[in-house]
Design a protein around this motif. Structure first.
Motif, PDB file in Angstrom:
ATOM      1  N   MET A   1     -23.277  -3.524 -25.992  1.00 46.57           N
ATOM      2  CA  MET A   1     -23.244  -2.358 -26.878  1.00 46.57           C
ATOM      3  C   MET A   1     -24.466  -2.336 -27.775  1.00 46.57           C
ATOM      4  O   MET A   1     -24.752  -3.280 -28.486  1.00 46.57           O
ATOM      5  CB  MET A   1     -21.988  -2.427 -27.733  1.00 46.57           C
ATOM      6  CG  MET A   1     -21.585  -1.077 -28.206  1.00 46.57           C
ATOM      7  SD  MET A   1     -19.802  -1.027 -28.413  1.00 46.57           S
ATOM      8  CE  MET A   1     -19.247  -1.205 -26.733  1.00 46.57           C
TER       9      MET A   1
ATOM     10  N   TYR B   1     -25.886   5.925 -30.432  1.00 47.09           N
ATOM     11  CA  TYR B   1     -25.133   4.720 -30.120  1.00 47.09           C
ATOM     12  C   TYR B   1     -24.444   4.974 -28.803  1.00 47.09           C
ATOM     13  O   TYR B   1     -24.126   6.106 -28.459  1.00 47.09           O
ATOM     14  CB  TYR B   1     -24.103   4.415 -31.209  1.00 47.09           C
ATOM     15  CG  TYR B   1     -23.355   5.638 -31.613  1.00 47.09           C
ATOM     16  CD1 TYR B   1     -22.217   6.040 -30.898  1.00 47.09           C
ATOM     17  CD2 TYR B   1     -23.801   6.444 -32.672  1.00 47.09           C
ATOM     18  CE1 TYR B   1     -21.568   7.195 -31.238  1.00 47.09           C
ATOM     19  CE2 TYR B   1     -23.138   7.600 -32.997  1.00 47.09           C
ATOM     20  CZ  TYR B   1     -22.019   7.979 -32.288  1.00 47.09           C
ATOM     21  OH  TYR B   1     -21.380   9.128 -32.610  1.00 47.09           O
ATOM     22  N   SER B   2     -24.231   3.919 -28.093  1.00 45.86           N
ATOM     23  CA  SER B   2     -23.475   4.094 -26.857  1.00 45.86           C
ATOM     24  C   SER B   2     -22.032   3.740 -27.169  1.00 45.86           C
ATOM     25  O   SER B   2     -21.727   3.215 -28.222  1.00 45.86           O
ATOM     26  CB  SER B   2     -24.026   3.169 -25.780  1.00 45.86           C
ATOM     27  OG  SER B   2     -23.857   1.839 -26.225  1.00 45.86           O
ATOM     28  N   GLY B   3     -21.175   4.037 -26.276  1.00 48.80           N
ATOM     29  CA  GLY B   3     -19.767   3.749 -26.535  1.00 48.80           C
ATOM     30  C   GLY B   3     -19.148   4.843 -27.361  1.00 48.80           C
ATOM     31  O   GLY B   3     -19.796   5.821 -27.727  1.00 48.80           O
TER      32      GLY B   3
ATOM     33  N   GLU C   1     -14.004   3.035 -32.394  1.00 55.07           N
ATOM     34  CA  GLU C   1     -13.221   2.179 -31.507  1.00 55.07           C
ATOM     35  C   GLU C   1     -12.399   1.214 -32.337  1.00 55.07           C
ATOM     36  O   GLU C   1     -12.948   0.465 -33.146  1.00 55.07           O
ATOM     37  CB  GLU C   1     -14.150   1.349 -30.616  1.00 55.07           C
ATOM     38  CG  GLU C   1     -14.902   2.116 -29.595  1.00 55.07           C
ATOM     39  CD  GLU C   1     -15.926   1.215 -28.932  1.00 55.07           C
ATOM     40  OE1 GLU C   1     -15.779   0.949 -27.737  1.00 55.07           O
ATOM     41  OE2 GLU C   1     -16.847   0.759 -29.625  1.00 55.07           O
TER      42      GLU C   1
ATOM     43  N   GLU D   1     -10.204  -2.065 -31.937  1.00 56.67           N
ATOM     44  CA  GLU D   1     -10.027  -3.038 -30.870  1.00 56.67           C
ATOM     45  C   GLU D   1      -9.155  -4.193 -31.319  1.00 56.67           C
ATOM     46  O   GLU D   1      -9.471  -4.890 -32.273  1.00 56.67           O
ATOM     47  CB  GLU D   1     -11.398  -3.568 -30.438  1.00 56.67           C
ATOM     48  CG  GLU D   1     -11.307  -4.276 -29.099  1.00 56.67           C
ATOM     49  CD  GLU D   1     -12.661  -4.864 -28.717  1.00 56.67           C
ATOM     50  OE1 GLU D   1     -13.641  -4.095 -28.674  1.00 56.67           O
ATOM     51  OE2 GLU D   1     -12.722  -6.090 -28.508  1.00 56.67           O
TER      52      GLU D   1
ATOM     53  N   SER E   1      -9.677   4.571 -28.933  1.00 58.06           N
ATOM     54  CA  SER E   1     -11.005   5.057 -29.284  1.00 58.06           C
ATOM     55  C   SER E   1     -11.011   6.581 -29.327  1.00 58.06           C
ATOM     56  O   SER E   1     -10.167   7.228 -28.717  1.00 58.06           O
ATOM     57  CB  SER E   1     -12.026   4.566 -28.265  1.00 58.06           C
ATOM     58  OG  SER E   1     -11.750   5.156 -27.013  1.00 58.06           O
TER      59      SER E   1
ATOM     60  N   ASN F   1     -13.854  10.047 -29.404  1.00 59.42           N
ATOM     61  CA  ASN F   1     -15.214  10.531 -29.283  1.00 59.42           C
ATOM     62  C   ASN F   1     -15.367  11.840 -30.034  1.00 59.42           C
ATOM     63  O   ASN F   1     -14.383  12.477 -30.382  1.00 59.42           O
ATOM     64  CB  ASN F   1     -15.554  10.730 -27.807  1.00 59.42           C
ATOM     65  CG  ASN F   1     -15.976   9.407 -27.189  1.00 59.42           C
ATOM     66  OD1 ASN F   1     -16.852   8.718 -27.722  1.00 59.42           O
ATOM     67  ND2 ASN F   1     -15.305   9.034 -26.109  1.00 59.42           N
TER      68      ASN F   1
ATOM     69  N   ARG G   1     -14.843  -0.380 -34.871  1.00 62.46           N
ATOM     70  CA  ARG G   1     -16.260  -0.032 -34.759  1.00 62.46           C
ATOM     71  C   ARG G   1     -16.460   1.450 -34.931  1.00 62.46           C
ATOM     72  O   ARG G   1     -15.885   2.258 -34.215  1.00 62.46           O
ATOM     73  CB  ARG G   1     -16.823  -0.499 -33.414  1.00 62.46           C
ATOM     74  CG  ARG G   1     -17.268  -1.957 -33.461  1.00 62.46           C
ATOM     75  CD  ARG G   1     -17.974  -2.345 -32.184  1.00 62.46           C
ATOM     76  NE  ARG G   1     -17.020  -2.402 -31.087  1.00 62.46           N
ATOM     77  CZ  ARG G   1     -16.272  -3.471 -30.829  1.00 62.46           C
ATOM     78  NH1 ARG G   1     -16.378  -4.557 -31.562  1.00 62.46           N
ATOM     79  NH2 ARG G   1     -15.429  -3.438 -29.828  1.00 62.46           N
TER      80      ARG G   1
ATOM     81  N   GLY H   1     -20.472   1.976 -33.443  1.00 61.38           N
ATOM     82  CA  GLY H   1     -20.896   0.677 -32.953  1.00 61.38           C
ATOM     83  C   GLY H   1     -20.889  -0.432 -33.982  1.00 61.38           C
ATOM     84  O   GLY H   1     -21.066  -1.595 -33.660  1.00 61.38           O
TER      85      GLY H   1
END
Ligand SMILES: Nc1ncnc2c1ncn2[C@@H]1O[C@H](COP(=O)(O)OP(=O)(O)OP(=O)(O)O)[C@@H](O)[C@H]1O
Ligand SMILES: [Mg+2]
Lengths: 308, 315, 342
Positions: free
Chosen positions: C1, C14-16, C20, C22, C44, C46, C85, C88
């Protein structure tokens, strides 16, 4: 609101009439001849007693006496005391001092009481909380005059930081310690009330919202939490102004302050009822008016209160 | 005092509708058991408890603590400071301050306890009546209570005592104590009425009381069996604290010269007698003042410890 | 990540997922013992997506949300493990000052009971304006102007005349709109709505849900919608997370879940909604009591109430078995549940 104020003012009248009548009745009608002991060791001559009784209207029926009293109060003519000194001048000298003392006491109550309460309420079980709990316990247990004599002895006699008695003009600086003594009991109550209020409100939903809004901790506590928690505290402080005035009887006695309390005290022990009655009535008036003001203040502090 | 039925449990040994209240430990637990469990572990409770025992002993058997006669005066020793012979020194008239302080406990505690008792009876009866009969009985009693609360305490006491027993008069021991007790109670009952009233109102709407009523139980039975026991805990707490404040109030009145007076031996009188000697002989005043404060503290502390234990939420 | 950040509130790339959660674990230390309110929750969201969180009372939905917001009561609460997160970055590890800035700017929240959630002693306009004054340093008059605009945006009639009114002077629906206006004031990327309509009557509920959906579309927010109301969920949500006893027991895109639940608990929930087309039929209710958080059942927390239960359900804790794509079910026997054999 205006309507409500007027209604409350009107409601004040019967209570005021009732209490002042009660005071008049108790003071003048209950046993004990106020003139009996006024001539030193010897009994007073009858002529003196009857002249005094006539001067102060004691030979008239109680209702008439009361009516006379009301007329005098409303016209501001309080007559003379048993030594023929005008009562008004005595009051005029004493009031400002007592008011200064009481205001100072309220300020001390508010500043110290509220800060101690907030600090201990925010960190329950912490060091400050324990200190505040214990010291308020002591303040609540010590009779006011003990606190007074203790401070007088410690600060005045042992360490000589203050003069043990207050001078005639009663400047603010000399009144600080007496005001602290006068305030001590209510200060402890204020601290505890503030603490309870803070503890209750701290977990409330709107405080949680304030945090969720991303406000700084200082703002959450100082604006959102405090504003709500202080409503009952300010109300308490207001209602107690009246009893503070009568509490001044003891404090003024200890520190020899020439205020209303001292005047009342000397009048009672000297059985000079011409002074007792108007002062007691004025104190009750102050008490009732301060309660009314607190009620109105409550509406300003808490918008949810509606007056019908 | 959130769950009145628990108190009920205690009074009736777990009978009746409240007996079904069972906690997770599978055993019905009474409010008092819970309270005791908490109290047992509180230091403050034990401190005040031991102090209470000491003061009670002092009041009951003062000769346990001193063999001196509190009334024996040696004028030559007037205002002598504390010494090995007289731990607290001598007072203005040359009497032993320690002995007088010990003997003072009795007066203070008798006045405090009796005044509280009268207060509880006056206020409790008024409160239960107001709550039980509601309507006009309630409003009349509440109004009267408000008027009494409306007069500031010190002012009220000064006016009543100043006229009933003026400073110059010298009533005998029993009379003056009775007068002071009555004055304290007369000015103090409305608060107790409020406490009793609100806890009885709480209980009144409980199902079991409604049921008892529906079954035709008379007012006396309902009041004594169901309503009064319910206000027991808050009244007990308040009374304990009140004993303390009445002891303080008694001393204050004595100080002003309108409360107790010679020949009664009391802390308040001892303090009052020596206020003008604060520069030269503070001991004659400070020792009684210390005992007075400790005694008030004992009752206040005990009351608060019990209150906190009854309602741990507040801590 | 990859973590590329321009400050805690900056909108870097950011990716993901945007947010999130977790394996989050939260416990409460009470006098009776340790209550594990959240036991490894993972979900999660988006941008522009709506996640509905379902589950019966006490299943830990609100506690999870509070932990994300950082408004958990600590003590007695404590985050025992896991990560949250946001773009991220694990915000659980951030210093308090940076977390504070995220609140309101990055993530904000609408509460269930607006009457108690709004401060009773300040005018509503002042409370909305406070967002701009504190986070943006706007002047009093600017902030107030923006507050009026926001009140317009959440469709409060006569906004200009009502900015100085107090919360108690509004109806329930209007109060909730004010709450929403306050939450979206700074254009947050994530909005958490914790049962925003439970306290309202049905017609008002629909209006508020409609408003939330519109606002979300306009600003491309991620929305976490906590609710009991399965009916609402079908219309607005993209995906669903079903919670039971502090765990996620099933996650799925909304239509898959409705068509074919893969966990016995979800199935029970769906069968307990009254349906117009099945009028007259007896309603199904899940038998038994919700789990006691102090003494969680061993193995699968649902097993004492589960019609599919076998012996190993009482011993082995089921992981979230992947089914397909984003679907998952925490049931050892999810296949049987999906097949419908009982
Ligand atoms: N401050 C707290 N102290 C102790 N326990 C708490 C606290 N907050 C929540 N809990 C416990 O955590 C568990 C989960 O609560 P949570 O509020 O998350 O449930 P929920 O799923 O939101 O239920 P609801 O649908 O009723 O809102 C509950 O059993 C509750 O007892
Ligand atoms: Mg919830």
């Amino acid at each position: 609101m205006g309507r409500y104020t007027i209604r409350r003012l009107l409601q004040l009248i019967p209570v005021l009439l009732g209490t002042t009548f009660l005071i008049n009745y108790m003071v003048w009608q209950l046993p004990g001849d106020p003139f009996a002991g006024r001539c030193g060791q010897r009994p007073c001559p009858d002529s003196y007693v009857s002249a005094m009784r006539a001067q102060f209207g004691l030979d008239q029926p109680i209702l008439l006496q009361y009516w006379q009293f009301l007329k005098n109060m409303l016209s501001g003519n309080l007559g003379v005391d048993f030594n023929q000194v005008p009562v008004v001048t005595q009051l005029a000298d004493a009031w400002p001092i007592t008011i200064r003392l009481a205001l100072l006491a309220v300020a001390i109550e508010a500043v110290i009481g509220i800060s101690a309460g907030v600090l201990s309420g925010l960190k329950r079980g912490g060091f400050i909380d324990n200190v505040v709990t214990i010291s308020t316990l002591f303040l609540l247990s010590l009779p006011v005059f003990v606190t007074g004599f203790l401070l007088q002895w410690l600060l005045g006699v042992q360490f000589q930081i203050i003069t043990p008695t207050v001078s005639d003009e009663a400047p603010i600086m000399e009144l600080i310690v007496p005001a602290f003594v006068l305030a001590s009991l209510n200060m402890a109550f204020t601290a505890r009330l503030t603490r309870t209020s803070i503890v209750e409100n701290r977990r409330s939903d709107y405080v949680r919202t304030a945090i969720a809004k991303g406000l700084t901790n200082r703002r959450v506590v100082g604006v959102h939490l405090l504003r709500n928690s202080l409503i009952p505290v300010l109300t308490f402080l207001g209602t107690e102004v009246g009893s503070l005035m009568s509490g001044a009887i003891i404090t003024e006695g200890i520190f020899n302050i020439h205020g209303i309390g001292g005047l009342l005290y000397r009048a009672i022990t000297g059985q000079d009822y011409t002074i007792v009655v108007p002062i007691a009535s004025l104190l009750v008036l102050v008490y009732l008016v301060s309660n009314l003001l607190v009620d109105l203040l409550y509406g300003v502090l808490d918008p949810r209160i509606r007056y019908e | 005092m959130s769950d009145p039925s628990v108190t009920q449990d205690l009074i009736h040994g777990g009978e009746g509708p409240a007996a079904s209240v069972v906690s997770s430990s599978n055993r019905p637990r009474s409010l008092w058991q819970d309270t005791w469990d908490i109290l047992r572990h509180r230091k403050i409770f034990w401190i005040s408890f031991i102090m209470l025992i000491l003061f009670l002993l002092m009041a009951a058997f003062p000769s346990l603590f001193t063999h001196k006669n509190p009334d024996y005066a040696t004028l030559a020793k007037s205002m002598d400071p504390p010494s090995g012979e007289a731990w607290f020194g001598y007072d203005l008239q040359g009497r032993d301050v320690f002995a007088r302080t010990i003997y003072g406990a009795r007066t203070s505690i008798i006045v405090g306890v009796l005044a509280t008792l009268v207060t509880v009876i006056l206020g409790g009866v008024a409160g239960v009546l107001a709550a039980y009969y509601a309507r006009w009985v309630d409003s009349i009693l509440s109004r009267i209570g408000e008027i009494f609360l409306g007069v500031p305490y010190v002012l009220g006491a000064i006016i009543i005592l100043g006229t009933v027993a003026p400073a110059q008069s010298s009533p005998d021991r029993v009379t003056i104590m009775a007068v002071v007790i009555i004055v304290l109670a007369v000015l103090g009952w409305p608060i107790l009425m409020r406490i009793a009233r609100s806890s009885v109102i709480q209980a009144k709407h409980q199902d079991y009381v409604q049921a008892a009523r529906a079954l035709g139980a008379g007012p006396f039975r309902i009041i004594f069996k169901h309503l009064l026991p319910n206000s027991l805990a808050p009244i007990l707490v308040y009374s304990t604290i009140t004993i303390g404040s009445y002891i303080g109030a008694e001393a204050t009145l004595s100080l002003l010269g309108i409360g107790l007076r010679e020949p009664v031996i009391s802390w308040g009188i001892a303090i009052a007698d020596h206020t003008s000697y604060i520069r030269t002989g503070a001991h004659a005043m400070l020792f009684p003042a210390a005992f007075l404060s400790l005694c008030v503290l004992t009752f206040v502390m005990l009351g608060e410890a019990v209150r906190d234990a009854l309602d741990p939420k507040l801590r | 990540m990859v973590e590329v950040l321009s400050g805690p509130t900056g909108r870097g790339s950011y990716s993901g997922a945007l947010l999130e959660v977790e394996n989050l674990q939260v416990e409460f230390h009470t006098r009776q013992g340790v209550a594990k309110a959240v036991n490894g929750v993972t979900y999660s969201v988006n941008p522009g997506e709506t996640l509905a969180v379902l589950g019966e009372s006490g299943s830990g939905k609100s506690v999870t949300a509070q932990t994300i917001m950082g408004i958990l009561d600590m003590p007695p609460g404590r985050v025992a493990g896991g990560a949250i997160r946001f773009r991220g970055v694990d915000i659980l590890k951030l210093p308090e000052e940076q977390r504070r800035r995220i609140r309101g700017e990055g993530i904000s929240m609408v509460f269930q009971d607006a009457l108690s959630a709004l401060n009773p002693v300040f005018p509503v306009g002042w409370q909305i304006a406070e967002m701009f004054r504190i986070h943006r340093g706007s002047s009093r008059s600017d902030a107030k102007k923006k507050a009026v605009e926001l009140m317009d945006r959440v469709r409060i009639p006569g906004a200009r005349d009502r900015v100085n009114d107090f919360p108690h002077q509004f109806s329930g629906g209007m109060r909730q709109r004010i709450m929403i206006a306050m939450a979206i004031a700074l254009d947050p990327e994530i909005l958490i709505a914790d049962e925003p309509t439970t306290a309202l009557d049905v017609t008002v509920q629909a209006q508020i849900m409609g408003l939330l959906a519109d606002l979300q579309r306009d600003s491309n927010m991620g929305l976490i919608l906590i609710t009991h109301d399965l009916g609402v969920v079908a219309d607005v949500a993209d995906k669903i997370a079903v919670m039971y006893g502090g765990r996620i027991v099933e996650t799925a895109p909304v239509h898959d879940l409705y068509r074919n639940p893969a966990h016995p608990y979800t199935k029970g929930l769906l069968e307990s909604i009254p349906r117009v087309d099945l009028k007259g039929q007896e309603l199904y209710a899940i038998k038994g009591m919700p789990p006691n958080l102090l003494e969680m059942p061993s193995g699968c927390a649902f097993h004492p109430r589960c019609p599919y239960r076998r012996e190993d359900c009482a011993t082995a804790v089921p992981p979230l078995y992947p089914i397909s794509g984003t679907r998952g079910s925490a049931c050892h026997y999810w296949r049987e549940v999906v097949d419908g054999s009982r």
